[in-house]
Structure formats: C-alpha cells, structure tokens
Write an enzyme that holds these catalytic residues in place. Structure first.
Site, PDB file in Angstrom:
ATOM      1  N   SER A  27       9.191  -3.581  -5.800  1.00 52.78           N
ATOM      2  CA  SER A  27       8.728  -3.052  -4.546  1.00 52.78           C
ATOM      3  C   SER A  27       8.448  -4.396  -3.458  1.00 52.78           C
ATOM      4  CB  SER A  27       7.641  -2.073  -4.697  1.00 52.78           C
ATOM      5  OG  SER A  27       7.330  -1.730  -3.353  1.00 52.78           O
TER       6      SER A  27
ATOM      7  N   LYS B 191       3.788  -3.926  -9.802  1.00 56.66           N
ATOM      8  CA  LYS B 191       5.124  -4.295  -9.082  1.00 56.66           C
ATOM      9  C   LYS B 191       5.327  -5.908  -9.044  1.00 56.66           C
ATOM     10  CE  LYS B 191       7.447  -0.356  -8.762  1.00 56.66           C
ATOM     11  NZ  LYS B 191       8.390  -0.059  -9.741  1.00 56.66           N
TER      12      LYS B 191
ATOM     13  N   TYR C  46      -0.487  -0.039  -8.084  1.00 57.01           N
ATOM     14  CA  TYR C  46       1.039  -0.203  -7.723  1.00 57.01           C
ATOM     15  C   TYR C  46       1.318  -1.581  -7.215  1.00 57.01           C
ATOM     16  CZ  TYR C  46       5.471   1.460  -6.220  1.00 57.01           C
ATOM     17  OH  TYR C  46       6.927   1.654  -6.103  1.00 57.01           O
TER      18      TYR C  46
END
Length: 251
Positions: free
Chosen positions: A147, A164, A160
């Site tokens: 991401s 990532k 997150y």
C-alpha cells in the site's frame, strides 16, 4: 477484465483474499489471461463461489479454497491441495489483508497483532509454502499487495502501515534470494481504491491529495498484477514496487 491474448494458458495462480474487492478483480484478470485461478477466502464461501461463477461464466477456470493465511497449518494444507489437484503452482498473489484502525496510544495489542499476523506474516507463510516448488521448477512469479501508506505512513494506521512496509522489505529480500532460480518477486502498492475498505472515508481531502483527481479502481490494480504475473516484458523485473496511486507518491 482485459481482452488481450491469454498469456497464462496452462498455468495455475493462487490469489489470497480473493472473495471480494481487489482480490476478486485480480482473480478475474488472471483467469482472463488464461490461468486456472484458486480463489482463497477466509470466511466468505458464498462470495468466493460467486467469484468462481463469474470467472467460469466468462470462459475461465477457477475453484475456491478456504484458509486463514495467518495460520501456518492452513497455508501448508492449501498449497498442498493446489499441487495435488493441479500438479503445479506458477503464480502467487498475496492480497489478503485487514484493517484495525485506531490512534496508536489507544490501539489494542490484539488489533496490532491481528493486522501484523494476517497482512505480513501471512505473506511470509504463503511465500514460504510455494517457494520449494517454484525454486525447483526454476520458474514462478510472486506478487505482493502492499500500500502507499507503507511509503508515507497514515495517522490511525500504525499497524497497517507497519505491516505493509514490512511487505516491501519482505518482497525485496525474497526477490534477492529467489532470483538465481528464475523466480521473480514484486509488489503492487495501491493508493486509494474504491472498495469496501474506503467506502466510508471522507473523500474530499483524499481527492485533494491525488494529482489525477480521482480514486482508483480494483480493475486498475488487477491490471498491474496481470502485467507482473503474465507479461513477458516483466520477466526482467524483480524486487520492484509498482505504485497504482494516481500520483499520490511521486519518487
């Protein structure tokens, strides 16, 4: 779905988290390129069955398999099932992921760990599980979905973003390890894509940060994955991160 000539005929692709959103679009795209696609899902058999039906209705081949990619035993069993049924596994797309957003000072340890377990450890487990067969065959393409928040961070998404970012490091390390055996490992970093994860976000500030002035589509991410998985022009690419982000992160 593209209309280009199939380039994965006779090959088998496993796409994790493929029962909806970006994963479903990737599964359809690889099937359109000629691959038999294994649609992995964790807890949505009806949704996975719908993806398989969509692929078959378009003339492709697919079947589904349930497995939590954060569980080592389930991952090993899934890869074994694919090899027993198809006799080969040529493409792995590590797409499965979750979010458990919250400011770091209030983030529960369980929310941190669950995101790391699925979004990062899951990529490790799946990559390790397919590596023996691909390295022995001296062929294979692995594509990890990371991401843009791995590149610039995002308030409320420490777990997150960390996971990532870890995927990018894992991508480059495994690319270096596998290159001598002809196996490429690359990543795709989507920006803000129209999906279940972004449905409830405040769109105005997001659009202001995107030079192209719009959110992306799952099909556009799937197209980048298809290029890395199927296009002969991608054969000399490994350890790379393709940003599908409308220009959000220009390096």
């Amino acid at each position: 779905m593209t209309t280009s000539s199939p380039s994965l005929l006779g090959q088998v692709a496993l796409v994790t988290g493929a029962s909806r959103g970006i994963g479903a679009a990737i599964a359809a795209e690889l099937a359109a390129a000629g691959a038999t696609v294994v649609v992995n899902y964790a807890s949505s058999p009806e949704a996975a069955a719908a993806v398989v039906c969509q692929i078959e209705a378009a003339g492709g081949k697919a079947w589904s398999h349930q497995a939590n990619v954060a569980d080592e035993t389930q991952v090993e069993a899934m890869v074994k099932a694919v090899l027993e049924r198809e006799g080969r596994l040529d493409v792995l797309v590590n797409n499965a992921g979750i979010t458990r957003d919250g400011l770091l000072m209030r983030m529960k340890t369980s929310d941190w760990q669950s995101v790391i377990d699925l979004n990062l450890t899951g990529v490790f487990l799946c990559t390790r599980a397919v590596s023996r067969g691909m390295l022995k065959a001296r062929a294979g393409r692995i594509i990890n979905i990371t991401s843009v928040v791995a590149l610039f961070g995002n308030p409320g998404q420490a777990n997150y973003s960390a996971a990532k970012a870890g995927v990018i490091g894992l991508t480059r390390s495994t690319a270096a390890e596998f290159a001598s055996r002809g196996v490429t490992v690359n990543a795709v970093a989507p920006g803000f894509i129209e999906s279940d994860m972004t449905r409830d976000l405040d769109k105005e500030p997001i659009l202001a940060s995107i030079p192209l002035g719009r959110m992306g589509s799952a099909a556009e991410v799937a197209g980048a994955v298809r290029f890395l998985a199927a296009d002969p022009a991608a054969a000399y690419m490994t350890g790379q991160v393709l940003q599908v982000d409308g220009g959000m992160v220009m390096r």
